[in-house]
Motif scaffolding. Structure first.
Motif, PDB file in Angstrom:
ATOM      1  N   TYR A  87       0.842  -1.194   0.000  1.00 16.83           N
ATOM      2  CA  TYR A  87       0.000   0.000   0.000  1.00 16.83           C
ATOM      3  C   TYR A  87       0.876   1.242   0.000  1.00 16.83           C
ATOM      4  N   SER A  88       0.585   2.175  -0.909  1.00 13.48           N
ATOM      5  CA  SER A  88       1.332   3.435  -0.952  1.00 13.48           C
ATOM      6  C   SER A  88       0.398   4.555  -1.381  1.00 13.48           C
ATOM      7  N   GLU A  89       0.736   5.788  -0.998  1.00  8.94           N
ATOM      8  CA  GLU A  89      -0.097   6.952  -1.285  1.00  8.94           C
ATOM      9  C   GLU A  89       0.695   8.026  -2.008  1.00  8.94           C
ATOM     10  N   TYR A  90      -0.029   8.809  -2.847  1.00  4.28           N
ATOM     11  CA  TYR A  90       0.571   9.929  -3.570  1.00  4.28           C
ATOM     12  C   TYR A  90      -0.426  11.083  -3.550  1.00  4.28           C
ATOM     13  N   TYR A  91       0.098  12.305  -3.565  1.00  6.35           N
ATOM     14  CA  TYR A  91      -0.762  13.470  -3.368  1.00  6.35           C
ATOM     15  C   TYR A  91      -0.707  14.421  -4.551  1.00  6.35           C
ATOM     16  N   VAL A  92      -1.857  14.983  -4.865  1.00  8.04           N
ATOM     17  CA  VAL A  92      -2.000  15.875  -6.013  1.00  8.04           C
ATOM     18  C   VAL A  92      -1.680  17.310  -5.599  1.00  8.04           C
ATOM     19  N   SER A  93      -1.760  18.235  -6.560  1.00 11.73           N
ATOM     20  CA  SER A  93      -1.479  19.646  -6.288  1.00 11.73           C
ATOM     21  C   SER A  93      -2.572  20.244  -5.410  1.00 11.73           C
ATOM     22  N   LYS A  94      -2.293  21.405  -4.837  1.00 10.28           N
ATOM     23  CA  LYS A  94      -3.232  22.044  -3.917  1.00 10.28           C
ATOM     24  C   LYS A  94      -4.568  22.361  -4.596  1.00 10.28           C
ATOM     25  N   LYS A  95      -4.533  22.872  -5.808  1.00 11.64           N
ATOM     26  CA  LYS A  95      -5.780  23.193  -6.518  1.00 11.64           C
ATOM     27  C   LYS A  95      -6.529  21.916  -6.891  1.00 11.64           C
ATOM     28  N   LYS A 106      -6.529  11.943  -2.957  1.00  8.89           N
ATOM     29  CA  LYS A 106      -5.193  11.356  -3.122  1.00  8.89           C
ATOM     30  C   LYS A 106      -5.264  10.254  -4.170  1.00  8.89           C
ATOM     31  N   ILE A 107      -4.093   9.718  -4.505  1.00 12.37           N
ATOM     32  CA  ILE A 107      -3.976   8.537  -5.363  1.00 12.37           C
ATOM     33  C   ILE A 107      -3.275   7.465  -4.540  1.00 12.37           C
ATOM     34  N   TRP A 108      -3.758   6.228  -4.611  1.00  7.52           N
ATOM     35  CA  TRP A 108      -3.091   5.171  -3.854  1.00  7.52           C
ATOM     36  C   TRP A 108      -2.972   3.893  -4.678  1.00  7.52           C
ATOM     37  N   HIS A 109      -1.998   3.091  -4.299  1.00  4.69           N
ATOM     38  CA  HIS A 109      -1.723   1.837  -4.990  1.00  4.69           C
ATOM     39  C   HIS A 109      -1.932   0.649  -4.059  1.00  4.69           C
ATOM     40  N   LEU A 110      -2.468  -0.435  -4.620  1.00  9.17           N
ATOM     41  CA  LEU A 110      -2.413  -1.756  -4.008  1.00  9.17           C
ATOM     42  C   LEU A 110      -1.584  -2.600  -4.971  1.00  9.17           C
ATOM     43  N   ASP A 111      -0.355  -2.918  -4.581  1.00  5.35           N
ATOM     44  CA  ASP A 111       0.606  -3.454  -5.542  1.00  5.35           C
ATOM     45  C   ASP A 111       1.075  -4.857  -5.165  1.00  5.35           C
ATOM     46  N   ASN A 112       0.553  -5.830  -5.904  1.00  7.80           N
ATOM     47  CA  ASN A 112       1.016  -7.219  -5.766  1.00  7.80           C
ATOM     48  C   ASN A 112       1.641  -7.681  -7.079  1.00  7.80           C
ATOM     49  N   SER A 113       2.248  -6.723  -7.801  1.00 10.69           N
ATOM     50  CA  SER A 113       2.741  -6.997  -9.158  1.00 10.69           C
ATOM     51  C   SER A 113       3.916  -7.962  -9.186  1.00 10.69           C
ATOM     52  N   ILE A 114       4.689  -8.032  -8.106  1.00 10.86           N
ATOM     53  CA  ILE A 114       5.806  -8.985  -8.084  1.00 10.86           C
ATOM     54  C   ILE A 114       5.538 -10.141  -7.127  1.00 10.86           C
ATOM     55  N   GLY A 115       4.317 -10.226  -6.645  1.00 13.38           N
ATOM     56  CA  GLY A 115       3.968 -11.307  -5.728  1.00 13.38           C
ATOM     57  C   GLY A 115       3.659 -12.599  -6.453  1.00 13.38           C
ATOM     58  N   ASP A 116       3.854 -13.711  -5.752  1.00 14.83           N
ATOM     59  CA  ASP A 116       3.575 -15.035  -6.311  1.00 14.83           C
ATOM     60  C   ASP A 116       2.337 -15.678  -5.709  1.00 14.83           C
ATOM     61  N   THR A 117       1.769 -15.037  -4.690  1.00 15.61           N
ATOM     62  CA  THR A 117       0.585 -15.588  -4.035  1.00 15.61           C
ATOM     63  C   THR A 117      -0.505 -14.524  -3.934  1.00 15.61           C
TER      64      THR A 117
END
Length: 268
Positions: A4-12, A19-30
């Motif tokens: 889990y990771s988060e990223y933030y947009v500009s003030k306006k 926010k933008i967030w990821h659920l990343d199991n792209s290199i996982g095997d299970t």
């Protein structure tokens, strides 16, 4: 790599995108199983890359493979299973953002997910679903689109004003008081708000209040806070009222709550 990771947009842009967030199991095997997501009063645009993610709402099970998905307001905890070699990028919109597109009536759209075509999205140059999505490119896309929307709409619409009043009063306000502030009837406020969000104003306030309480349990010295203190601090009538609202959404008691089972917002 963090799941889990988060990223933030500009003030306006932040006026519309939380926010933008990821659920990343792209290199996982299970498969990552039985992770939970709490409702938070936001809509989500999910960009799924790879095999698939399985989402269980209070209404049904959704299997989401490569593509774009619009997620409604959730009123209960959502269960998520993420297949290996799968990544989900989520753009989280504030409750009033969809009301900027008045052709959508969301009155009966809660705890639901629909797949959408990329060409039907209003954003130019939005990333295609791949396991190697460039977060910077997505941030640029969101910032560009919503900063323009910011300048085109300097005045807040009714839904944004309602949400702003609720926030200013720390969720301690009722529909009658909001109506008096905005000089609108309660009935009209409820119709407009439900059409734009799928929620009643009362339900929206309840979700925000509970989520704030849970974030407090997790982030602010949880060992030193008992349920009575949390209930009183967040203006519940009493501990029993807090426990009831907690069970309504999570289906468990506060004492059974395990933060490790949940995808929870990072403390900014």
């Amino acid at each position: 790599m963090d799941l889990y990771s988060e990223y933030y947009v500009s003030k306006k842009c932040e006026r519309f995108v939380n926010k933008i967030w990821h659920l990343d199991n792209s290199i996982g095997d299970t498969t990552i199983k039985n992770k939970l997501v709490l409702p938070n009063g936001c809509f989500n645009l999910a960009i799924v890359s790879g095999i698939s993610i399985e989402v269980h709402t209070s209404k049904k099970k959704y299997v989401m493979d490569n593509g774009f998905y619009f997620c409604s307001q959730m009123t209960n905890t959502v269960l998520v299973n993420i297949q290996p070699r799968t990544k989900v990028t989520i753009v989280q919109f504030h409750a009033w953002t969809i009301s900027m597109f008045p052709s959508y009536d969301l009155s009966n759209f809660t705890d639901s997910i629909i797949q959408v075509n990329r060409k039907d999205l209003p954003f130019k140059d939005i990333i295609k679903p791949t396991l190697h999505n460039n977060t910077s490119a997505l941030l640029d896309c969101m910032n560009s689109y919503f900063e323009e929307l910011f300048f085109l709409n300097p005045n807040k619409n009714l839904i944004e004003k309602i949400c702003e009043i609720i926030q200013l009063h720390n969720e301690e306000i009722n529909v009658s008081e909001i109506g008096e502030t905005l000089n609108f009837s309660q009935r009209l406020l409820q119709i407009k708000f439900k059409s734009a969000t799928g929620l009643t104003i009362k339900k929206y306030i309840k979700i925000l209040k509970l989520r704030k309480s849970i974030d407090q349990m997790v982030n602010y010295n949880p060992k030193g806070l008992n349920l009575t203190n949390i209930a009183l601090y967040n203006k519940y009538f009493d501990q029993s009222h807090f426990i009831k609202d907690f069970k309504d959404v999570t289906k468990i008691s506060p004492k059974m709550f395990n933060p490790d089972l949940y995808f929870l917002s990072k403390k900014r």
